[in-house]
Design a protein around this motif. Structure first.
Motif, PDB file in Angstrom:
ATOM      1  N   ALA A   1      11.784   3.494  -1.653  1.00  0.00           N
ATOM      2  CA  ALA A   1      11.256   4.410  -2.652  1.00  0.00           C
ATOM      3  C   ALA A   1      12.114   5.669  -2.570  1.00  0.00           C
ATOM      4  O   ALA A   1      12.592   6.033  -1.497  1.00  0.00           O
ATOM      5  CB  ALA A   1       9.795   4.726  -2.360  1.00  0.00           C
TER       6      ALA A   1
ATOM      7  N   GLN B   1       1.180   8.920  -1.337  1.00  0.00           N
ATOM      8  CA  GLN B   1       1.905   9.873  -2.189  1.00  0.00           C
ATOM      9  C   GLN B   1       2.760  10.752  -1.273  1.00  0.00           C
ATOM     10  O   GLN B   1       2.259  11.263  -0.271  1.00  0.00           O
ATOM     11  CB  GLN B   1       0.933  10.730  -2.988  1.00  0.00           C
TER      12      GLN B   1
ATOM     13  N   LEU C   1       8.201   4.674  -5.968  1.00  0.00           N
ATOM     14  CA  LEU C   1       8.590   3.311  -5.612  1.00  0.00           C
ATOM     15  C   LEU C   1       9.325   2.671  -6.779  1.00  0.00           C
ATOM     16  O   LEU C   1      10.353   2.046  -6.613  1.00  0.00           O
ATOM     17  CB  LEU C   1       7.375   2.473  -5.234  1.00  0.00           C
TER      18      LEU C   1
ATOM     19  N   GLY D   1       4.926   7.122  -4.999  1.00  0.00           N
ATOM     20  CA  GLY D   1       4.534   6.839  -3.623  1.00  0.00           C
ATOM     21  C   GLY D   1       5.573   6.054  -2.864  1.00  0.00           C
ATOM     22  O   GLY D   1       6.527   5.513  -3.424  1.00  0.00           O
ATOM     23  N   ALA D   2       5.374   6.027  -1.537  1.00  0.00           N
ATOM     24  CA  ALA D   2       6.216   5.261  -0.619  1.00  0.00           C
ATOM     25  C   ALA D   2       5.303   4.318   0.165  1.00  0.00           C
ATOM     26  O   ALA D   2       4.115   4.610   0.339  1.00  0.00           O
ATOM     27  CB  ALA D   2       6.953   6.197   0.331  1.00  0.00           C
ATOM     28  N   PRO D   3       5.829   3.194   0.640  1.00  0.00           N
ATOM     29  CA  PRO D   3       4.997   2.264   1.403  1.00  0.00           C
ATOM     30  C   PRO D   3       4.390   2.930   2.643  1.00  0.00           C
ATOM     31  O   PRO D   3       5.051   3.685   3.355  1.00  0.00           O
ATOM     32  CB  PRO D   3       5.971   1.154   1.799  1.00  0.00           C
TER      33      PRO D   3
ATOM     34  N   LYS E   1       0.867  -1.180   0.000  1.00  0.00           N
ATOM     35  CA  LYS E   1       0.000   0.000   0.000  1.00  0.00           C
ATOM     36  C   LYS E   1       0.900   1.225   0.000  1.00  0.00           C
ATOM     37  O   LYS E   1       1.891   1.276   0.731  1.00  0.00           O
ATOM     38  CB  LYS E   1      -0.898   0.020   1.234  1.00  0.00           C
ATOM     39  N   LEU E   2       0.542   2.208  -0.840  1.00  0.00           N
ATOM     40  CA  LEU E   2       1.386   3.394  -0.993  1.00  0.00           C
ATOM     41  C   LEU E   2       0.659   4.657  -0.580  1.00  0.00           C
ATOM     42  O   LEU E   2      -0.560   4.759  -0.709  1.00  0.00           O
ATOM     43  CB  LEU E   2       1.828   3.539  -2.453  1.00  0.00           C
TER      44      LEU E   2
ATOM     45  N   ASN F   1       8.810   4.675   7.868  1.00  0.00           N
ATOM     46  CA  ASN F   1       9.921   4.610   6.916  1.00  0.00           C
ATOM     47  C   ASN F   1      11.126   5.332   7.496  1.00  0.00           C
ATOM     48  O   ASN F   1      10.986   6.421   8.056  1.00  0.00           O
ATOM     49  CB  ASN F   1       9.540   5.307   5.602  1.00  0.00           C
TER      50      ASN F   1
ATOM     51  N   SER G   1      10.943   1.367   3.909  1.00  0.00           N
ATOM     52  CA  SER G   1       9.857   0.861   4.744  1.00  0.00           C
ATOM     53  C   SER G   1      10.374  -0.174   5.730  1.00  0.00           C
ATOM     54  O   SER G   1      11.079  -1.102   5.347  1.00  0.00           O
ATOM     55  CB  SER G   1       8.782   0.235   3.862  1.00  0.00           C
TER      56      SER G   1
END
Length: 144
Positions: free
Chosen positions: A67, A39, A81, A87-89, A36-37, A93, A60
């Motif tokens: 990412a 933004q 990513l 996006g990032a998880p 799941k990401l 993080n 993550s």
């Protein structure tokens, strides 16, 4: 059956299997392979000034994925990513910001040394809790 025709059939079968395997392997990541990401955008400053040409990475702790994105002249960044997946998880993080660039062996002196303290990269103390949807994380770094 003549030997030539049998060899052609075997070669054709091997080619079909090879192409099928290649097609499966070249599919890239599907939506079910992605975590799941959220933004992620923001700005990075160093001693109050925009930090250009830095790489901002979000690693993550849960998904084990990294990412990243690069800052522009105004210090703004967007995290991706993969090349085309923004996006990032979601979740906690660790954030690392790096300015060093490897040099080109053909161009003496082209390497760029790290200008940031290790607490922002190799020994990063930065973190971000990414939520679903839009996230903005601004990092105000100091050279000391």
């Amino acid at each position: 059956m003549p030997v030539v025709r049998r060899n052609f059939q075997i070669q054709t079968a091997v080619l079909i299997v090879a192409l099928s395997l290649a097609a499966i392997g070249c599919g890239g990541s599907s939506a079910r392979d992605l975590p799941k990401l959220g933004q992620v955008t923001g700005t990075v400053t160093l001693d109050g000034q925009p930090l250009a040409d830095a790489v901002v990475s979000f690693q993550s702790k849960d998904a084990g994925r990294v990412a990243s994105g690069a800052t522009d002249a105004a210090g703004n960044y967007t995290i991706y990513l993969l090349n085309d997946i923004e996006g990032a998880p979601v979740g906690t993080n660790q954030v690392m910001i790096v300015t060093a660039k490897p040099g080109d062996d053909a161009i003496p002196g082209s390497a760029k040394p790290e200008v940031l303290p290790a607490k922002y990269n190799a020994e990063s103390e930065l973190s971000a809790d990414v939520q679903p949807g839009d996230n903005q994380f601004d990092f105000e770094l100091t050279s000391a």
